[in-house]
Write an enzyme that holds these catalytic residues in place. Structure first.
Site, PDB file in Angstrom:
ATOM      1  N   ASP A 110      11.351 -52.358  -5.624  1.00  0.00           N
ATOM      2  CA  ASP A 110      10.670 -52.709  -6.864  1.00  0.00           C
ATOM      3  C   ASP A 110       9.474 -51.734  -6.993  1.00  0.00           C
ATOM      4  OD1 ASP A 110       9.522 -54.424  -8.937  1.00  0.00           O
ATOM      5  OD2 ASP A 110       8.132 -55.076  -7.380  1.00  0.00           O
TER       6      ASP A 110
ATOM      7  N   ASP B 138       5.999 -52.139  -9.301  1.00  0.00           N
ATOM      8  CA  ASP B 138       4.639 -52.719  -9.354  1.00  0.00           C
ATOM      9  C   ASP B 138       4.453 -53.796  -8.283  1.00  0.00           C
ATOM     10  OD1 ASP B 138       3.131 -51.724 -11.925  1.00  0.00           O
ATOM     11  OD2 ASP B 138       5.216 -51.985 -12.498  1.00  0.00           O
TER      12      ASP B 138
ATOM     13  N   ASP C 175       8.138 -57.906  -4.996  1.00  0.00           N
ATOM     14  CA  ASP C 175       7.015 -58.850  -4.916  1.00  0.00           C
ATOM     15  C   ASP C 175       7.024 -59.922  -6.000  1.00  0.00           C
ATOM     16  OD1 ASP C 175       6.384 -57.082  -7.083  1.00  0.00           O
ATOM     17  OD2 ASP C 175       4.353 -57.902  -7.018  1.00  0.00           O
TER      18      ASP C 175
HETATM   19  O1  LIG Z   1       9.560 -54.963 -11.700  1.00  0.00           O
HETATM   20  P1  LIG Z   1       8.213 -54.335 -11.512  1.00  0.00           P
HETATM   21  O2  LIG Z   1       8.291 -52.867 -11.240  1.00  0.00           O
HETATM   22  O3  LIG Z   1       7.409 -55.057 -10.491  1.00  0.00           O
HETATM   23  O4  LIG Z   1       7.490 -54.510 -12.921  1.00  0.00           O
HETATM   24  C1  LIG Z   1       7.054 -55.786 -13.348  1.00  0.00           C
HETATM   25  C2  LIG Z   1       5.936 -55.647 -14.352  1.00  0.00           C
HETATM   26  O5  LIG Z   1       4.970 -54.794 -13.734  1.00  0.00           O
HETATM   27  C3  LIG Z   1       3.857 -54.361 -14.505  1.00  0.00           C
HETATM   28  O6  LIG Z   1       2.952 -55.437 -14.634  1.00  0.00           O
HETATM   29  C4  LIG Z   1       2.376 -55.859 -13.411  1.00  0.00           C
HETATM   30  O7  LIG Z   1       1.655 -54.781 -12.815  1.00  0.00           O
HETATM   31  C5  LIG Z   1       0.506 -54.316 -13.617  1.00  0.00           C
HETATM   32  C6  LIG Z   1      -0.081 -53.116 -12.907  1.00  0.00           C
HETATM   33  O8  LIG Z   1      -0.464 -53.403 -11.597  1.00  0.00           O
HETATM   34  C7  LIG Z   1      -0.484 -55.483 -13.774  1.00  0.00           C
HETATM   35  O9  LIG Z   1      -1.592 -55.065 -14.552  1.00  0.00           O
HETATM   36  C8  LIG Z   1       0.229 -56.648 -14.455  1.00  0.00           C
HETATM   37  O10 LIG Z   1      -0.653 -57.767 -14.540  1.00  0.00           O
HETATM   38  C9  LIG Z   1       1.465 -57.056 -13.657  1.00  0.00           C
HETATM   39  O11 LIG Z   1       2.204 -58.060 -14.361  1.00  0.00           O
HETATM   40  C10 LIG Z   1       4.309 -53.824 -15.839  1.00  0.00           C
HETATM   41  O12 LIG Z   1       3.176 -53.486 -16.590  1.00  0.00           O
HETATM   42  C11 LIG Z   1       5.221 -54.786 -16.562  1.00  0.00           C
HETATM   43  O13 LIG Z   1       5.673 -54.223 -17.763  1.00  0.00           O
HETATM   44  C12 LIG Z   1       6.418 -55.028 -15.647  1.00  0.00           C
HETATM   45  O14 LIG Z   1       7.357 -55.865 -16.281  1.00  0.00           O
END
Ligand SMILES: O=P(O)(O)OC[C@H]1O[C@H](O[C@H]2O[C@H](CO)[C@@H](O)[C@H](O)[C@H]2O)[C@H](O)[C@@H](O)[C@@H]1O
Length: 387
Positions: free
Chosen positions: A127, A129, A330
């Site tokens: 993954d 983020d 995560d």
């Molecule tokens: O599947 P992932 O790669 O984990 O993406 C899931 C979402 O991640 C991002 O949002 C998350 O991370 C951001 C940066 O650290 C944080 O600001 C936010 O609060 C988290 O939800 C991304 O911006 C989303 O579009 C993704 O869906």
């Protein structure tokens, strides 16, 4: 939840009520489940939120809805309180160590994992983020470190490696910047993989394309028909949230994220209400919940678990007898992939979390720094076993 797919057009057929154990599993932050077609939310939500006759959520001020927003990515203190209550543990560190008995550290268990991998090919699914990059306030600044990039590059020399992210595929590629990986964006609804005729024959939405280097690839986009709808919803969400300080809307191509991490908590209810106002007009979309983010996506039977299976098939890695898939993630959306591995009894999910949470993974790691250590250990082990 009874999800059926005819391979070509994934169809959502039903959704079963949350069992007590599922409720317990998600009590730290309810993942809003799949909705039956024709209704924007699953009947599961009736457990806590009343509906109008139309099937649309009636009262977003309900505790269930707002609690879900509050408990997504909750503070460490809140996790500690919940888990202590459940396990009668005296403090957060003890609670975490108790939790580790159920989800052992993948670092501490490295030898065990390496033993399982003997004679098999490891396939790695990561993954983005919160796994490769730390969670930060501004999603545009979620950069991975140069050290992390170089270890991911290294690991991909030895094991087929794919990134499966909720971001758009282009965006996550921009962050990672490595050509040697496979990428699945939009929670697996946009996959670029190697050309494999049997896979494209099985999946109607698979087309031949070329990657940025000009190589022929298979492009699988099961929600392609939703693109105009997603663009329309994105514009509406931008417009409707523009006066809420801190709210941001991200277009992830086949899904849209509404971030409320930087919104004053007093306004979270407003964010929820406005998002629902928009999506109640789109019965073919559904709403899920990530880390301080509401995610609007097509209500099709496709998720990170399906993407994982698709990639295993595309990479000719479906045979459990000689392949050990490892998925590191995560977020709640990663649970679909952990579940696939658990149900196939093939490979392991590694859940990245600093706080005790129920998961379908087998192992755990605390944070991206430990993910980096784990990847380094894989490389060292592979190099030494090749001697
Ligand atoms: O599947 P992932 O790669 O984990 O993406 C899931 C979402 O991640 C991002 O949002 C998350 O991370 C951001 C940066 O650290 C944080 O600001 C936010 O609060 C988290 O939800 C991304 O911006 C989303 O579009 C993704 O869906």
């Amino acid at each position: 939840m009874d999800l059926k797919s005819n391979h070509n057009a994934p169809v959502l057929t039903d959704s079963a009520p949350l069992s007590k154990s599922r409720l317990r599993g998600y009590h730290h932050g309810l993942m809003l489940p799949y909705s039956p077609s024709g209704a924007p939310f699953s009947s599961n939500l009736l457990l806590s939120i009343p509906r109008r006759k139309t099937g649309v959520l009636d009262d977003v001020r309900s505790c269930g809805w707002l609690d879900a927003m509050k408990s997504s990515s909750p503070t460490h203190k809140k996790f500690a309180k919940d888990i202590n209550h459940e396990l009668s543990a005296p403090d957060p560190e003890v609670a975490y160590r108790t939790w580790l008995l159920k989800y052992p550290s993948a670092l501490a268990s490295f030898e065990q994992i390496a033993n399982f991998a003997k004679g098999k090919r490891i396939a790695l699914f990561l993954d983005y983020d919160g796994t490769l990059s730390p969670i930060v306030e501004n999603p545009d600044n979620a950069f991975m470190s140069a050290d992390m990039r170089s270890i991911v590059k290294e690991v991909a020399k030895y094991f087929p490696t794919a990134i499966i992210s909720g971001r758009s595929r282009d965006k996550v590629y921009e962050f990672v910047g490595l050509t040697e990986l496979y990428y699945a964006g939009s929670h697996g609804m946009d996959i670029m993989g190697p050309v494999r005729q049997s896979v494209s024959d099985d999946h109607r939405n698979c087309i031949k394309s070329t990657d940025k280097q000009g190589n022929e690839v298979n492009l699988f986009q099961p929600a392609r028909e939703f693109l105009p709808m997603i663009d329309e919803v994105y514009s509406s969400l931008v417009r409707i949230t523009e006066d809420i300080k801190g709210a941001t809307v991200e277009n992830n191509k086949f899904c849209v994220s509404v971030h409320y991490r930087n919104v004053d908590q007093d306004n979270w209810k407003s964010v929820g209400e406005r998002v629902q106002d928009v999506i109640k007009k789109y019965p073919r979309l559904r709403l899920t919940h990530g880390r301080k983010v509401l995610e609007i996506r097509p209500a099709i039977n496709w998720d990170k678990g399906k993407a994982l299976e698709f990639l295993l098939e595309s990479l000719d890695l479906s045979n459990c007898d000689d392949v050990l898939p490892i998925y590191v993630g995560d977020d709640r959306t990663d649970e679909d992939a952990f579940k696939v591995l658990r149900e196939r009894n093939c490979g392991y999910g590694i859940f990245v979390s600093k706080s005790p949470k129920e998961s379908n993974a087998y192992y755990s790691l605390r944070d991206p720094a430990e993910v980096m250590e784990f990847l380094k250990s894989l490389v060292t082990w592979k190099k030494s076993s090749a001697l």
